[in-house]
Design an enzyme around this catalytic site. Structure first.
Site, PDB file in Angstrom:
ATOM      1  N   LYS A  80       0.923  -0.582   0.513  1.00 62.62           N
ATOM      2  CA  LYS A  80      -0.111  -0.624   0.133  1.00 62.62           C
ATOM      3  C   LYS A  80       0.905   1.078   0.247  1.00 62.62           C
ATOM      4  O   LYS A  80       1.847   1.328   1.224  1.00 62.62           O
ATOM      5  CB  LYS A  80      -0.935  -0.247   0.752  1.00 62.62           C
ATOM      6  CG  LYS A  80      -1.853   1.378   1.408  1.00 62.62           C
ATOM      7  CD  LYS A  80      -3.077   1.441   2.708  1.00 62.62           C
ATOM      8  CE  LYS A  80      -2.822   2.486   2.946  1.00 62.62           C
ATOM      9  NZ  LYS A  80      -3.948   2.680   4.085  1.00 62.62           N
ATOM     10  N   ASP A 131      -2.254  10.574   3.604  1.00 54.84           N
ATOM     11  CA  ASP A 131      -3.932   9.532   3.650  1.00 54.84           C
ATOM     12  C   ASP A 131      -5.060  10.884   4.376  1.00 54.84           C
ATOM     13  O   ASP A 131      -4.254  10.894   5.441  1.00 54.84           O
ATOM     14  CB  ASP A 131      -4.385   8.609   4.687  1.00 54.84           C
ATOM     15  CG  ASP A 131      -5.540   8.211   3.964  1.00 54.84           C
ATOM     16  OD1 ASP A 131      -6.397   8.804   3.585  1.00 54.84           O
ATOM     17  OD2 ASP A 131      -5.740   6.561   4.901  1.00 54.84           O
ATOM     18  N   LYS A 156      -9.865  13.337   8.221  1.00 57.68           N
ATOM     19  CA  LYS A 156      -9.664  12.415   8.789  1.00 57.68           C
ATOM     20  C   LYS A 156      -9.792  13.887  10.323  1.00 57.68           C
ATOM     21  O   LYS A 156      -9.838  15.048   9.644  1.00 57.68           O
ATOM     22  CB  LYS A 156      -8.197  11.998   9.139  1.00 57.68           C
ATOM     23  CG  LYS A 156      -7.967  10.855   8.978  1.00 57.68           C
ATOM     24  CD  LYS A 156      -6.589  10.184   8.476  1.00 57.68           C
ATOM     25  CE  LYS A 156      -6.246   9.261   8.027  1.00 57.68           C
ATOM     26  NZ  LYS A 156      -6.592   8.138   8.784  1.00 57.68           N
ATOM     27  N   ASP A 181       1.735   7.035   5.014  1.00 63.01           N
ATOM     28  CA  ASP A 181       0.859   5.907   4.813  1.00 63.01           C
ATOM     29  C   ASP A 181       1.126   5.111   3.270  1.00 63.01           C
ATOM     30  O   ASP A 181       0.427   4.285   3.110  1.00 63.01           O
ATOM     31  CB  ASP A 181      -1.023   6.743   4.440  1.00 63.01           C
ATOM     32  CG  ASP A 181      -1.864   5.516   4.679  1.00 63.01           C
ATOM     33  OD1 ASP A 181      -1.335   5.010   5.829  1.00 63.01           O
ATOM     34  OD2 ASP A 181      -2.442   5.582   4.708  1.00 63.01           O
ATOM     35  N   ASP A 230     -12.212   7.117   4.121  1.00 64.52           N
ATOM     36  CA  ASP A 230     -11.156   6.646   4.697  1.00 64.52           C
ATOM     37  C   ASP A 230     -10.236   5.679   5.034  1.00 64.52           C
ATOM     38  O   ASP A 230      -9.465   5.809   5.487  1.00 64.52           O
ATOM     39  CB  ASP A 230     -10.858   8.149   6.220  1.00 64.52           C
ATOM     40  CG  ASP A 230      -9.769   7.733   6.690  1.00 64.52           C
ATOM     41  OD1 ASP A 230      -8.217   7.534   6.241  1.00 64.52           O
ATOM     42  OD2 ASP A 230      -9.635   7.697   7.965  1.00 64.52           O
ATOM     43  N   GLU A 286      -9.634   3.253   2.276  1.00 66.87           N
ATOM     44  CA  GLU A 286      -8.704   3.755   1.066  1.00 66.87           C
ATOM     45  C   GLU A 286      -7.826   2.340   0.691  1.00 66.87           C
ATOM     46  O   GLU A 286      -7.912   2.199  -0.505  1.00 66.87           O
ATOM     47  CB  GLU A 286      -8.523   5.379   0.644  1.00 66.87           C
ATOM     48  CG  GLU A 286      -6.880   5.217   1.166  1.00 66.87           C
ATOM     49  CD  GLU A 286      -6.706   5.940   2.843  1.00 66.87           C
ATOM     50  OE1 GLU A 286      -7.593   4.828   3.538  1.00 66.87           O
ATOM     51  OE2 GLU A 286      -5.764   5.328   3.062  1.00 66.87           O
ATOM     52  N   ARG A 304      -7.709  -0.400   1.461  1.00 65.92           N
ATOM     53  CA  ARG A 304      -7.620  -1.900   1.279  1.00 65.92           C
ATOM     54  C   ARG A 304      -8.414  -1.903  -0.937  1.00 65.92           C
ATOM     55  O   ARG A 304      -8.447  -3.119  -1.752  1.00 65.92           O
ATOM     56  CB  ARG A 304      -9.496  -2.855   1.454  1.00 65.92           C
ATOM     57  CG  ARG A 304      -9.769  -1.238   2.648  1.00 65.92           C
ATOM     58  CD  ARG A 304     -10.695  -1.312   2.782  1.00 65.92           C
ATOM     59  NE  ARG A 304     -10.993  -1.025   4.094  1.00 65.92           N
ATOM     60  CZ  ARG A 304     -11.223  -1.434   5.093  1.00 65.92           C
ATOM     61  NH1 ARG A 304     -12.283  -2.073   5.998  1.00 65.92           N
ATOM     62  NH2 ARG A 304     -10.652  -0.820   6.515  1.00 65.92           N
TER      63      ARG A 304
HETATM   64  N1  BES Z   1      -4.485   4.973   6.818  1.00 61.85           N
HETATM   65  C1  BES Z   1      -5.136   4.249   7.661  1.00 61.85           C
HETATM   66  C2  BES Z   1      -4.688   3.633   9.347  1.00 61.85           C
HETATM   67  C3  BES Z   1      -3.413   4.203   9.734  1.00 61.85           C
HETATM   68  C4  BES Z   1      -3.946   4.603  11.086  1.00 61.85           C
HETATM   69  C5  BES Z   1      -1.980   3.740   9.739  1.00 61.85           C
HETATM   70  C6  BES Z   1      -2.914   5.508  12.208  1.00 61.85           C
HETATM   71  C7  BES Z   1      -1.664   3.679  10.703  1.00 61.85           C
HETATM   72  C8  BES Z   1      -1.812   4.801  11.955  1.00 61.85           C
HETATM   73  C9  BES Z   1      -5.938   3.726   6.588  1.00 61.85           C
HETATM   74  O1  BES Z   1      -5.988   3.973   5.663  1.00 61.85           O
HETATM   75  C10 BES Z   1      -7.570   4.476   7.931  1.00 61.85           C
HETATM   76  O2  BES Z   1      -7.529   5.749   7.274  1.00 61.85           O
HETATM   77  N2  BES Z   1      -7.973   3.321   7.819  1.00 61.85           N
HETATM   78  C11 BES Z   1      -9.720   3.729   8.226  1.00 61.85           C
HETATM   79  C12 BES Z   1     -10.371   2.835   8.631  1.00 61.85           C
HETATM   80  C13 BES Z   1     -12.030   2.895   8.992  1.00 61.85           C
HETATM   81  C14 BES Z   1     -12.321   4.633   7.809  1.00 61.85           C
HETATM   82  C15 BES Z   1     -12.538   1.639   8.656  1.00 61.85           C
HETATM   83  C16 BES Z   1      -9.106   3.849  10.537  1.00 61.85           C
HETATM   84  O3  BES Z   1      -8.495   2.516  10.629  1.00 61.85           O
HETATM   85  O4  BES Z   1     -10.348   3.896  11.061  1.00 61.85           O
HETATM   86 ZN    ZN Z   2      -5.008   4.833   4.584  1.00 56.80          ZN
HETATM   87 MG    MG Z   3      -7.965   6.327   5.343  1.00 48.36          MG
END
Ligand code: BES
Ligand code: ZN
Ligand code: MG
Length: 488
Positions: free
Chosen positions: A254, A259, A266, A277, A336, A338, A340
């Site tokens: 990824k 992000d 966010k 990210d 968010d 994204e 996946r």
């Molecule tokens: N890039 C983030 C995950 C992340 C969070 C990486 C903190 C490193 C540190 C990912 O894209 C994300 O935003 N995931 C969300 C998913 C949710 C919306 C289902 C999350 O984990 O909050």
């Molecule tokens: Zn992300």
């Molecule tokens: Mg995200």
């Protein structure tokens, strides 16, 4: 910084680092009586006990050349010491002597395991990394450029150490990518940087948005739709096993250069950390570099999906439904989630084009991973017990540890959608597992593992072997995985 193994202590050394388990070991290392006396006196005065990681600095040596002697204890159970113990000591050597130009190291004769001796050297290199390129003031560059480790086995060690030199090159390359801000490292700039690795024998292809759209990769392309920066897919080939019949192994990463969350934006606190990210992709690129540098006898493919996730009038919106390259449709419920979406098409492409023997993806995929395992161990999700145990083994050996989580039908149900084949977020908790279930819907019969490195890619508490924000997690793991199980 370089590490060299030499047959005897260079008489001109100003700084000598002794790594010893007991006082009597001081006798066999070639110091003259005068030096020995001074060292023994200091040890007694300061009550130094040779405990593991206990360090004493002796500055009282009067000799014109030899100025400083350090002693690091190994404890009295040297048989129980692990490679990681030696790696950490190596890091301490660099930490303590980084302002000297050269350090000589003498290790207790009791330590005759070449692997452990090399891990000390490897740790000392890891500790020398810094990311100061954007500092114009108030920083000190290390001076240390050479560590000489004394050993009877120096010829073999110099030869075998090339592997560790390659791994550290890969780890540093990955750390540089992750530390780099996204105004500099946006998808196209990233792809261009990867293309420079052709000089190491990697074959590299880059697909832009028009080619990806022609391949129907709407899941990946949709993520970058709100960005001013064009998305990219980079494919790296390392053909180190010339017996062409073997299927390649495939690493997928990824690479979200930034992000913001997109329309599901966010919170602003710590949002700057989302320049990291792309840590999964950096691990893949770093590992491919390491394999190429050490000419690993394996056929490996590295695929990274590079995008920027931004809000915009053109950005993807919650409620949108897109069709992925696999033909399956996805309802976007949260822009968010994204990562996946990027991996769905990258994984599908990897299987369709390369029919790999196995696939491993690495991604900073979920915040839930940071909550469950913190910054020390990464989450492992897999459809294959053998592949999982190989990764767990490689994790123990390399220090990039992984812990297996479950996947099953009940969790898979949580991503069914009213309107489309699936939705991109689960309901009812277990966020890291439902994310992995989503990825699994894009995996056919091939053995596959997903590593969620959201916690381990960045921000670890500083250690002697990593003083920077980015860790390079995953590079040593993948290299060890290949070396242990797939090199012929
Ligand atoms: N890039 C983030 C995950 C992340 C969070 C990486 C903190 C490193 C540190 C990912 O894209 C994300 O935003 N995931 C969300 C998913 C949710 C919306 C289902 C999350 O984990 O909050
Ligand atoms: Zn992300
Ligand atoms: Mg995200």
């Amino acid at each position: 910084m370089k590490v060299k193994f030499v047959s005897k202590l260079n008489k001109m050394s100003e700084t000598v680092f002794l790594v010893l388990s007991k006082k009597s070991a001081l006798k066999n290392i070639g110091f003259n009586d005068k030096h020995l006396k001074e060292i023994t006196k200091s040890i007694e005065n300061k009550g130094f006990g040779f405990k593991l990681n206990e360090i004493i600095e002796i500055n009282s040596i009067k000799d014109r050349k030899l100025k400083t002697v350090y002693i690091c204890g190994l404890g009295n159970k040297t048989k129980d010491l692990s490679a990681l113990d030696f790696e950490k000591i190596g890091g301490r050597i660099t930490e303590l002597t980084k302002l000297k130009t050269k350090t000589s190291v003498i290790i207790d004769k009791e330590i005759n395991n070449n692997e452990n001796i090399m891990r000390l050297g490897y740790g000392s290199i890891l500790g020398s990394y810094s990311f100061n390129k954007y500092k114009t003031k108030n920083f000190t560059n290390h001076k240390l450029s050479l560590i000489e480790i004394v050993s009877n086995n120096h010829t073999k060690l110099n030869k075998d150490f090339k592997r560790y030199a390659s791994i550290s090159d890969g780890v540093f390359y990955a750390r540089d990518l992750v530390n780099e801000p996204s105004n500099v490292l946006f998808p196209k700039a990233y792809a261009q940087r990867i293309q420079k690795l052709r000089q190491h024998g990697l074959k590299i292809e880059v697909l832009g948005e028009s080619k990806m759209k022609a391949l129907k990769m709407h899941s990946l392309v949709g993520v970058g739709q709100g960005s001013q920066r064009e998305s990219q897919l980079v494919i790296m080939h390392w053909n180190g096993n010339k017996a062409k019949k073997t299927k390649p192994i495939c690493f997928v990463g990824k690479g979200v250069c930034f992000d913001s969350g997109g329309i599901s934006i966010k919170p602003s606190n710590k949002m700057e950390e989302m320049i990291g990210d792309m840590g999964g992709s950096a691990a893949v690129v770093g590992a491919m570099l390491s394999l190429a540098k050490r000419k690993a006898k394996v056929n490996a493919i590295g695929i990274v999906g590079l995008v920027e996730n931004m809000p915009d009038g053109k950005a993807q919106k919650p409620g949108d439904i897109i069709k992925s390259m696999s033909g399956q449709t996805i309802e976007i419920q949260n822009t968010d989630a994204e990562g996946r979406l990027v991996l769905a098409d990258a994984l599908w492409y990897a299987q369709k084009r390369f029919k790999p023997e196995l696939m491993i993806d690495l991604a900073t995929l979920t915040g839930a991973m940071v909550i469950s395992l913190g910054s020390l161990i990464a989450g492992l999700f897999s459809n294959d017990d053998k592949l999982s145990s190989k990764l767990i083994d490689a994790g123990e050996e390399s220090g990039d540890q992984v812990w297996r989580f479950p996947l099953n039908k009940s969790y898979d149900k949580l991503i069914n959608s009213k309107f489309a084949d699936m939705k991109n977020i689960g309901m009812g908790g277990a966020g890291s597992i439902t994310a992995a279930q989503f990825l699994q819907r894009f995996v056919n019969k091939v053995p596959w593992a997903h590593l969620d490195i959201a916690g381990t890619a960045t921000g670890m508490p500083k250690t002697s072997t990593n003083t920077s924000w980015a860790t390079g997690f995953g590079v040593h793991l993948l290299d060890t995985f290949v070396k242990k199980f797939y090199e012929k």
